[in-house]
Design a protein around this motif. Structure first.
Motif, PDB file in Angstrom:
ATOM      1  N   ALA A  51      98.552  -3.623   9.972  1.00 41.93           N
ATOM      2  CA  ALA A  51      99.389  -4.807   9.727  1.00 41.93           C
ATOM      3  C   ALA A  51     100.776  -4.559  10.309  1.00 41.93           C
ATOM      4  O   ALA A  51     101.319  -3.452  10.235  1.00 41.93           O
ATOM      5  CB  ALA A  51      99.478  -5.098   8.233  1.00 41.93           C
ATOM      6  N   SER A  64      95.952  -4.973   6.592  1.00 38.78           N
ATOM      7  CA  SER A  64      95.954  -6.134   7.488  1.00 38.78           C
ATOM      8  C   SER A  64      95.124  -7.268   6.890  1.00 38.78           C
ATOM      9  O   SER A  64      95.449  -8.439   7.084  1.00 38.78           O
ATOM     10  CB  SER A  64      95.442  -5.748   8.873  1.00 38.78           C
ATOM     11  OG  SER A  64      94.177  -5.156   8.790  1.00 38.78           O
ATOM     12  N   PHE A 101     106.257 -11.080  14.846  1.00 39.84           N
ATOM     13  CA  PHE A 101     105.679 -11.359  13.531  1.00 39.84           C
ATOM     14  C   PHE A 101     106.766 -11.686  12.510  1.00 39.84           C
ATOM     15  O   PHE A 101     106.695 -12.691  11.800  1.00 39.84           O
ATOM     16  CB  PHE A 101     104.842 -10.162  13.064  1.00 39.84           C
ATOM     17  CG  PHE A 101     104.318 -10.273  11.669  1.00 39.84           C
ATOM     18  CD1 PHE A 101     103.194 -11.032  11.390  1.00 39.84           C
ATOM     19  CD2 PHE A 101     104.947  -9.616  10.618  1.00 39.84           C
ATOM     20  CE1 PHE A 101     102.706 -11.141  10.096  1.00 39.84           C
ATOM     21  CE2 PHE A 101     104.467  -9.713   9.326  1.00 39.84           C
ATOM     22  CZ  PHE A 101     103.347 -10.481   9.064  1.00 39.84           C
ATOM     23  N   VAL A 104      97.449  -9.104   4.456  1.00 39.12           N
ATOM     24  CA  VAL A 104      98.445  -9.908   5.164  1.00 39.12           C
ATOM     25  C   VAL A 104      97.784 -11.157   5.740  1.00 39.12           C
ATOM     26  O   VAL A 104      98.313 -12.262   5.622  1.00 39.12           O
ATOM     27  CB  VAL A 104      99.155  -9.083   6.261  1.00 39.12           C
ATOM     28  CG1 VAL A 104     100.101  -9.959   7.073  1.00 39.12           C
ATOM     29  CG2 VAL A 104      99.904  -7.910   5.636  1.00 39.12           C
ATOM     30  N   GLU A 112      98.773 -10.984  12.707  1.00 42.19           N
ATOM     31  CA  GLU A 112      99.270 -10.121  11.646  1.00 42.19           C
ATOM     32  C   GLU A 112      99.086  -8.635  11.888  1.00 42.19           C
ATOM     33  O   GLU A 112      99.579  -7.807  11.142  1.00 42.19           O
ATOM     34  CB  GLU A 112      98.582 -10.495  10.319  1.00 42.19           C
ATOM     35  CG  GLU A 112      97.167  -9.972  10.155  1.00 42.19           C
ATOM     36  CD  GLU A 112      96.106 -10.653  11.011  1.00 42.19           C
ATOM     37  OE1 GLU A 112      95.005 -10.103  11.112  1.00 42.19           O
ATOM     38  OE2 GLU A 112      96.363 -11.731  11.574  1.00 42.19           O
TER      39      GLU A 112
END
Length: 155
Positions: free
Chosen positions: A64, A135, A121, A138, A4
């Motif tokens: 992220a 991040s 991703f 996520v 991520e």
């Protein structure tokens, strides 16, 4: 450190690490991360949210992959300034590339690596991009929703 985010570590000269960490905590826009614990900070704007963690005498950075590539430019600018003032280097964790001189080619390489990881991703994990998310958030979303990369199989 997973699918991520892209991760960096700024490694200041040991003799200057206390000064660097002090200056880091005074950067414009840097705020302690709410609920993040000691040594966790963020810089956020409409395009990105960058997670920072003080780890001993180094700074770890997580971005992220749903954030804008402007986040890479921000990290580059911060650590270019620190490197010019104190020395040190920035390590791209995934590729193990070490940046010392902070050239335009280094910035292009960092943005390219980010864009490549973000493409994977979006295609394989979550179709979200250009959203200023942490991040950690996520990562937690991926775990909570039990999202696996396309083609993932338990053997």
């Amino acid at each position: 450190m997973g699918l991520e985010a892209i991760n960096f570590a700024y490694l200041p000269p040991e003799s200057k690490s206390d000064v660097v960490l002090n200056d880091f905590s005074k950067l414009p826009g840097i705020i302690p991360k709410i609920g993040g614990g000691q040594g966790r900070y963020v810089i956020k704007n409409d395009d990105y949210l960058i997670d920072f963690l003080v780890q001993g005498k180094n700074l770890s950075v997580r971005i992220a992959l749903c954030c804008s590539s402007k986040s890479i430019e921000k990290v580059f600018d911060i650590f270019k300034t620190f490197s010019e003032k104190y020395g040190g280097q920035l390590k791209v964790i995934q590729s193990k590339k070490v940046i010392v001189h902070f050239t335009n080619d280094d910035l292009k390489s960092m943005v390219s690596a980010f864009e490549e990881r973000r493409k994977v991703f979006v295609e394989q994990i979550a179709d979200i991009s250009n959203m200023p998310l942490s991040s950690d958030d996520v990562f937690n979303y991926i775990r909570q929703e039990n999202i696996k990369p396309k083609g993932y199989q338990i053997l």
